[in-house]
Design an enzyme around this catalytic site. Sequence first.
Site: not given
Ligand code: GRF
Length: 195
Positions: A12-13, A109, A90-92, A107
């Site tokens: 969740g950063s 990525h 982590m889901r569609l 999103n």
């Molecule tokens: C990030 O690198 C983002 O691009 C990917 O998942 C990661 C999530 O990191 N989709 P965080 O949980 O926000 O630290």
Amino acid sequence: MTNIAVFASGTGSNFEMITKKLNTKNSTVKVRLLICDNPEAKVIKKAEKLQIKTYVFNPKNFKTKQEYEILILSELKNNHIKFIALAGYMRLIGNTLLNAYPKKIINIHPSLLPAFKGLDALGQAVKSKVRVTGITIHYIDEGMDTGEIIAQEPLKITPPYNRIQIEKRLHQLEHKVYPKVIKQLLEENNEKSFN
Ligand code: GRF
């Protein structure tokens, strides 16, 4: 005022940075809800600290995606959420949410899409020995990392590819760019389609 929800499954950063940068006194765009599909995720504590309402569910307790997305949808509606930012979710996203929020789910990525879609984008980049990777912010559609691209930022990488270092730099880039892009998108669209 535009209320947004962040969906996250892990650390969740990005959630934290988006919330800190958007939830300021005069901002017209604010994070009001965290949706989390992992009861063990660190992001839940971060939301508590930032006093953001959280809806946590465990997909294992549902037979179908539609079942849990109906519950998510009612949380979103109850909290007057107009826009969704996925940050390590982590889901569609299924049709229930896609139809309710057309072109209002984005999103982030950690690659320059369309290169290195899916899981472990950084691992894929390192394996391919590329000299430039980066981050992409894109709309969500039915596919995995296939929606229309909104913004991209490159990051130069060089062998011997220190994964921890690169990951740190990718995160720094994400934290700088994602809140800014969300703010810009919503401020631009506020008049048109968010009220
Ligand atoms: C990030 O690198 C983002 O691009 C990917 O998942 C990661 C999530 O990191 N989709 P965080 O949980 O926000 O630290």
